[in-house]
Design a protein around this motif. Sequence first.
Motif: not given
Length: 211
Positions: A5-17, A86-89, A92-98, A105-110
């Motif tokens: 799921a993380i890999r898929a999320q990163i892939s989507r972010a790369q497409e966005h970039e 927790i790292a996986e979460q 999957a469920q970013p902290l409110p401060l993210l 750019e956002g995934l850099l925080d995670e």
Amino acid sequence: MNTAAIRAQISRAQEHEAETKQLAQHLAKQLPHLHAAIELPDTDKNVVMTRFVSAYIEQVPDLLDAANAVAREAGIESQIKPVLKIAEQYFAQPLPLLDGHPGLEGLLDEAYLAHRLVEEVNDLYIKHLGQPLIPLDMTVANLIAHQLIGEAFANQLDEAVHHALDEMLNDESFAVESVDAYRERLTSPETGAAWSRWPCLSKQLGVGLNL
């Protein structure tokens, strides 16, 4: 570990970039203000830094899978896996401060949270076993990411990591018989060979830190 799921999320972010160049634009604004200790090549600085951030993010699922496998071999998967979850979460469920940080750019925080979490677990392994969980020195890469994220916000993320670890790992986590047997295997040539594929990320990508 659901790193797929993380890999898929990163892939989507790369497409966005690829479509928006949002990260590259963000970094272009930051480059003139980076700490003088961060060393970049004289040309294509923005390209190098964008590639660094992308690779830093891409490395997270591999890092989590490897850490989980090593902890299983050490016989302390039950202690380490909840921390890695927790790292996986974080993804999957970013902290409110993210909130409000899309794309790479956002995934850099995670990714920073995940890398710092593994770095702290590494420190615990060194303390109790004399060897890191994963012999991958992310110190420089994490310091660079810290700078890119911004001192104040990165410090908040560091605090979140420390809070998570304080609640889940302690000296008793390493007080199991299987750890003693694993300590002996850590120094074997086979173990060293297995981890030789984890080079220093910052050096690999042409970004350095002159301290």
